[in-house]
Write an enzyme that holds these catalytic residues in place. Structure first.
Site, short mmCIF file in Angstrom:
data_model
loop_
_atom_site.label_atom_id
_atom_site.label_comp_id
_atom_site.label_asym_id
_atom_site.label_seq_id
_atom_site.Cartn_x
_atom_site.Cartn_y
_atom_site.Cartn_z
N GLY A 16 15.46 22.28 -8.67
CA GLY A 16 14.01 22.15 -8.65
C GLY A 16 13.29 22.70 -9.86
O GLY A 16 12.11 23.05 -9.78
N ASN B 12 12.36 20.97 -12.47
CA ASN B 12 11.29 20.01 -12.79
C ASN B 12 10.13 20.16 -11.82
O ASN B 12 8.97 20.05 -12.22
CB ASN B 12 11.84 18.59 -12.79
CG ASN B 12 12.49 18.22 -14.11
OD1 ASN B 12 11.82 18.05 -15.12
ND2 ASN B 12 13.82 18.13 -14.09
N ARG C 23 19.43 10.63 -4.06
CA ARG C 23 19.72 9.46 -3.24
C ARG C 23 19.05 8.23 -3.85
O ARG C 23 17.95 8.34 -4.40
CB ARG C 23 19.19 9.62 -1.80
CG ARG C 23 19.59 10.89 -1.11
CD ARG C 23 21.09 11.07 -1.02
NE ARG C 23 21.73 10.14 -0.12
CZ ARG C 23 23.05 10.13 0.10
NH1 ARG C 23 23.83 10.99 -0.55
NH2 ARG C 23 23.59 9.27 0.93
N LEU C 24 19.70 7.08 -3.71
CA LEU C 24 19.06 5.84 -4.14
C LEU C 24 18.03 5.44 -3.10
O LEU C 24 18.26 5.60 -1.90
CB LEU C 24 20.12 4.73 -4.27
CG LEU C 24 21.12 4.89 -5.41
CD1 LEU C 24 22.11 3.74 -5.40
CD2 LEU C 24 20.40 4.98 -6.74
N ASN D 208 10.67 8.28 -11.77
CA ASN D 208 11.88 9.10 -11.77
C ASN D 208 12.06 9.71 -13.15
O ASN D 208 11.74 9.09 -14.17
CB ASN D 208 13.09 8.20 -11.45
CG ASN D 208 14.40 8.95 -11.49
OD1 ASN D 208 14.54 10.02 -10.90
ND2 ASN D 208 15.39 8.38 -12.18
N HIS E 91 15.01 10.91 -15.68
CA HIS E 91 16.45 10.72 -15.87
C HIS E 91 16.86 11.43 -17.17
O HIS E 91 16.18 11.28 -18.20
CB HIS E 91 16.77 9.23 -15.97
CG HIS E 91 18.24 8.97 -16.12
ND1 HIS E 91 19.13 9.09 -15.06
CD2 HIS E 91 18.98 8.63 -17.20
CE1 HIS E 91 20.35 8.83 -15.50
NE2 HIS E 91 20.30 8.55 -16.78
C1 GAR Z 1 17.38 16.87 -13.95
O1 GAR Z 1 18.10 17.01 -15.14
C2 GAR Z 1 17.06 15.41 -13.71
O2 GAR Z 1 16.76 14.71 -14.87
C3 GAR Z 1 18.32 14.94 -13.09
O3 GAR Z 1 18.70 15.96 -12.21
C4 GAR Z 1 18.26 17.20 -12.74
C5 GAR Z 1 17.49 17.94 -11.68
O4 GAR Z 1 17.21 19.24 -12.12
N1 GAR Z 1 18.16 13.69 -12.42
C6 GAR Z 1 19.08 12.76 -12.40
O5 GAR Z 1 20.17 12.88 -12.92
C7 GAR Z 1 18.69 11.50 -11.65
N2 GAR Z 1 19.60 10.43 -11.97
P1 GAR Z 1 16.12 20.12 -11.37
O6 GAR Z 1 16.44 20.06 -9.87
O7 GAR Z 1 16.32 21.49 -11.92
O8 GAR Z 1 14.77 19.55 -11.67
#
Ligand code: GAR
Length: 212
Positions: A11, A13, A91-92, A107, A109
């Site tokens: 979490g 982000n 999840r998709l 999203n 990525h």
């Molecule tokens: C982040 O790096 C995000 O970009 C990635 O998961 C991480 C979550 O970190 N998302 C993906 O890979 C989606 N395909 P966080 O929980 O610390 O924000």
């Protein structure tokens, strides 16, 4: 604009969005709820600490995807969510959710799409030996990381990086890019024209190569 954030992991982000919101830096975007598919997810503790309401829809309770999606939709609608932000949601999402929030699911990525979609994107980039990596915020469509690209931020890959160093450098850019995009959407500055997205009045914060 009411924002619901879906998370599955640490979490960070989400925390970036919370912090910007608390500093009044999200414009008219209002973080109203955090949803999670993992009951003991660390991101939920961040929501609680910030007094943001949260809910859990445990995917293990839903062997089929449509009922899982519908449960998410019901929870998001209960909080009058306008914009759904996937911030490390693992999840998709299916038709039920995307139809409920048409053009209003984004999203983050951790790669410069369309390169390296799917899981462990930073590791994919590292293993491919690219010299420039980064992150992308995009609208979600029915594919895996295929929706229209809103904004990207790039970082250099250093010769002495390992994949963890690269992951962290990208993550720092994610924390800058995602709140900037959420704010721009809430300010109605993001215009979708077919596959192309224009961000009106883009500041350096949403400039793709600012970080290089
Ligand atoms: C982040 O790096 C995000 O970009 C990635 O998961 C991480 C979550 O970190 N998302 C993906 O890979 C989606 N395909 P966080 O929980 O610390 O924000």
């Amino acid at each position: 604009m009411n924002v619901g954030v879906l998370v599955s992991g640490s979490g960070t982000n989400l925390q970036a969005l919370i912090d910007r919101g608390q500093r009044g830096e999200l414009g008219p975007a209002n973080l109203v709820v955090v949803g999670c598919n993992v009951p003991d997810c660390p991101a939920l503790a961040r929501a609680k600490l910030a007094a943001v309401p949260s809910f859990v829809v445990d995917h293990r309770d839903y062997p089929e995807r449509p009922p899982f999606d519908r449960a998410l939709v019901a929870a998001l609608r209960a909080h009058q969510v306008d914009l759904v932000v996937l911030a490390g949601f693992n999840r998709l999402l299916g038709k039920d959710l995307l139809d409920a929030f048409p053009g209003r699911v984004v999203n983050i990525h951790p790669a410069l799409l369309p390169a390296f979609p799917g899981v462990r994107a930073q590791r994919q980039a590292f293993d491919a030996g690219v010299k420039i990596a980064g992150c992308t915020v995009h609208f979600v469509d029915h594919g895996v990381d295929t929706g229209p690209i809103i904004a990207q931020a790039a970082v250099r890959v250093q010769d002495d990086d390992d994949d963890e160093a690269l992951r962290l450098r990208i993550l720092a850019e994610e924390h800058r890019l995602l709140p900037a995009v959420v704010r721009a959407i809430a300010e109605r500055r993001v215009v979708l024209e077919g596959r192309r997205v224009r961000v009106l009045g883009a500041t350096p914060a949403t400039d793709p190569l600012r970080s290089l």
